[in-house]
Design an enzyme around this catalytic site. Sequence first.
Site, PDB file in Angstrom:
ATOM      1  N   ARG A 145      25.986 -24.512  -4.657  1.00 55.21           N
ATOM      2  CA  ARG A 145      26.774 -25.826  -4.927  1.00 55.21           C
ATOM      3  C   ARG A 145      27.443 -25.723  -6.016  1.00 55.21           C
ATOM      4  NH1 ARG A 145      21.629 -29.026  -6.780  1.00 55.21           N
ATOM      5  NH2 ARG A 145      21.555 -29.386  -4.368  1.00 55.21           N
ATOM      6  N   ARG A 149      22.335 -30.627 -14.951  1.00 51.05           N
ATOM      7  CA  ARG A 149      23.243 -30.119 -13.786  1.00 51.05           C
ATOM      8  C   ARG A 149      24.640 -31.183 -13.743  1.00 51.05           C
ATOM      9  NH1 ARG A 149      18.761 -29.873  -8.935  1.00 51.05           N
ATOM     10  NH2 ARG A 149      17.404 -28.340 -10.024  1.00 51.05           N
ATOM     11  N   LYS A 209      19.322 -34.717 -15.173  1.00 50.83           N
ATOM     12  CA  LYS A 209      20.845 -35.371 -14.746  1.00 50.83           C
ATOM     13  C   LYS A 209      21.479 -36.417 -15.403  1.00 50.83           C
ATOM     14  CE  LYS A 209      19.011 -34.366  -9.811  1.00 50.83           C
ATOM     15  NZ  LYS A 209      18.448 -35.112  -8.692  1.00 50.83           N
ATOM     16  N   CYS A 226      17.441 -27.583   4.791  1.00 51.28           N
ATOM     17  CA  CYS A 226      16.553 -28.066   3.469  1.00 51.28           C
ATOM     18  C   CYS A 226      15.434 -27.449   3.936  1.00 51.28           C
ATOM     19  CB  CYS A 226      16.758 -29.548   3.126  1.00 51.28           C
ATOM     20  SG  CYS A 226      15.593 -29.768   1.721  1.00 51.28           S
ATOM     21  N   CYS A 251      12.812 -36.215   3.029  1.00 52.93           N
ATOM     22  CA  CYS A 251      11.514 -36.076   2.140  1.00 52.93           C
ATOM     23  C   CYS A 251      11.457 -37.039   1.030  1.00 52.93           C
ATOM     24  CB  CYS A 251      11.579 -34.576   1.880  1.00 52.93           C
ATOM     25  SG  CYS A 251      12.415 -34.240   0.291  1.00 52.93           S
ATOM     26  N   CYS A 255      16.934 -37.226  -2.957  1.00 51.37           N
ATOM     27  CA  CYS A 255      18.203 -36.826  -3.459  1.00 51.37           C
ATOM     28  C   CYS A 255      19.285 -37.814  -2.953  1.00 51.37           C
ATOM     29  CB  CYS A 255      18.486 -35.616  -2.557  1.00 51.37           C
ATOM     30  SG  CYS A 255      17.495 -34.236  -3.046  1.00 51.37           S
TER      31      CYS A 255
END
Length: 576
Positions: free
Chosen positions: A78, A147, A217, A442, A481, A485
Amino acid sequence: MSDETEKKPLSRNEGIKSASRGLRGGIADGLTDVITGQLDEDDTQLTKFHGIYQQDDRDIRAERGRKKMEKAFSFMARVRVPGGQMTPAQWLALDDIADERANGTLRVTTRQAIQFHGIIKSNLRPAINSINKSLLDTLAACGDVNRNVMCAVNPYESSVHAAALKLSQDISDHLSPRTTAYHEIWIDGENVVDTSRDAKEEDEPIYGKTYLPRKFKITVAVPPQNDVDVYAHDLSFVAVLKDGAIIGWDVLVGGGMGMTHGETDTFPRAADVLGFCTPEQAVEVAEKVVIVQRDFGDRSVRKHARLKYTIENGGIGWFREQVEAHLGYKLGPVHVPDFKSRGDRYGWIQGDNGLWHVTLFLESGRVKDWPEKKLQTGMREIARMLDGGVIILTPNQNVTIANISAEQKPAVEALLAEHNMAITADSGLRRNSMACVALPTCGLALAESERYMPDLLTALEEKLALAGLTEDEITIRMTGCPNGCARPYLAEIAFVGRGPGTYNLYLGGSLEGERLNKLYRQDVGEEAILAELGPLLHQYATERNTGESFGDFVIRAGHIAATTAGNNFHANLQLA
């Protein structure tokens, strides 16, 4: 709280970090092992701090297992892009890396970053090295650190956006880890400090030896747009405007999307308002919020290690006292953010600087060439011809090409048409959709997301057309899940994977992103999804009030109970 935390046994990850010698571990040696495509289990935890996740192709996992073969390991890397803004030259560099070292595609994430998928181990160091040469990096794009810092995409308000972008980049720089391990492993290939166990530890003045308890975040928002979803993150700064200038920032803390199915002590949470700070105080406030979480976050149970649980347990008043004690001054009274929407402004817009900007729709953020549209090729050609422009990744997984001169605009328009690149989507629902990657890469995915969402949207668009709602703005999000995200728990309609082909259906988030949704139906497949949503959409079309959003309507009509403003959202996870 800190005394209680210290008495509990630390989680395994805390030991890995403590013994890592500044996030080095055995990563460098593991990269040279040609016998296996994977890294050591402990090192896979450390590579996250370097922006890297080890994955495998789950589509062929069972077949390889039957043949007694190792899993088809590869890595996701990433790229950290503070504020989502990069130069055309950087876009071209990443595009080359995708073709040469990864699976040939780029993916714009829901947090304004770029992900590469399918990097095999032998290509990992060359890929990271090439990213660094483009003056970008993957450091702290994952792991128990701050992040990628998100920023509002408002190029049509250039002076305000410039101030917001600068803050996001200043915070990113200030909270970056100081360890030189990243350059040793990925860039220089040799140690630049003494890394023996007896050597003095490198100084991490903000994070300390074991960094944060979990990921962190941060977002920067400019009303009336809430495109960064300020209520979904650990820390957000919301611009307070007066006479067209930013006079300060409202500070929000304690948001977070992740949860675990069946564990009611895990839950999504909307952020609380902490206080107001001046522009000069903002970076310091960010640091002190991080430090309080460093000191009081749960280092025993990782599922409860996010800032949202620290605040949930101690209360927002207690947390404010801790932050202000570190600051040495009080935060000011807050203003009420006046958000109108959080979607992207598709198509062409002329900014207040006279330059042009165009936002393109990307299906789930994937940049590749399809038979019917050559998105990757088109972006490459546009980036090659831009002179002085910038490329902005949006928080909604789209791309804005900004600062296009009037002279260059016709050439960009021609390339968009030539490659059939969309500047909007077929429906308001699709325009406001997001999906995580999920399968096949993932490791946490329980169900499809990116690969399934377009087909589900097509089926739902038939229902929208029958109801006359094709152009109505409705937010819809899907994750494979419950980790969230794609920020599903703030959507008006959301699907969270439960198992192959089955999802939990959530309804009732606000269009502006200021309210969590609620669980409406559990374990539904496509047939049940369409059976549930078809009548609701029809009822919305015929019974809504003027200007009423879909999320507001399902609450008023009694399909979903309104969520309660405040800290604890356990009740949102119960069936309506």
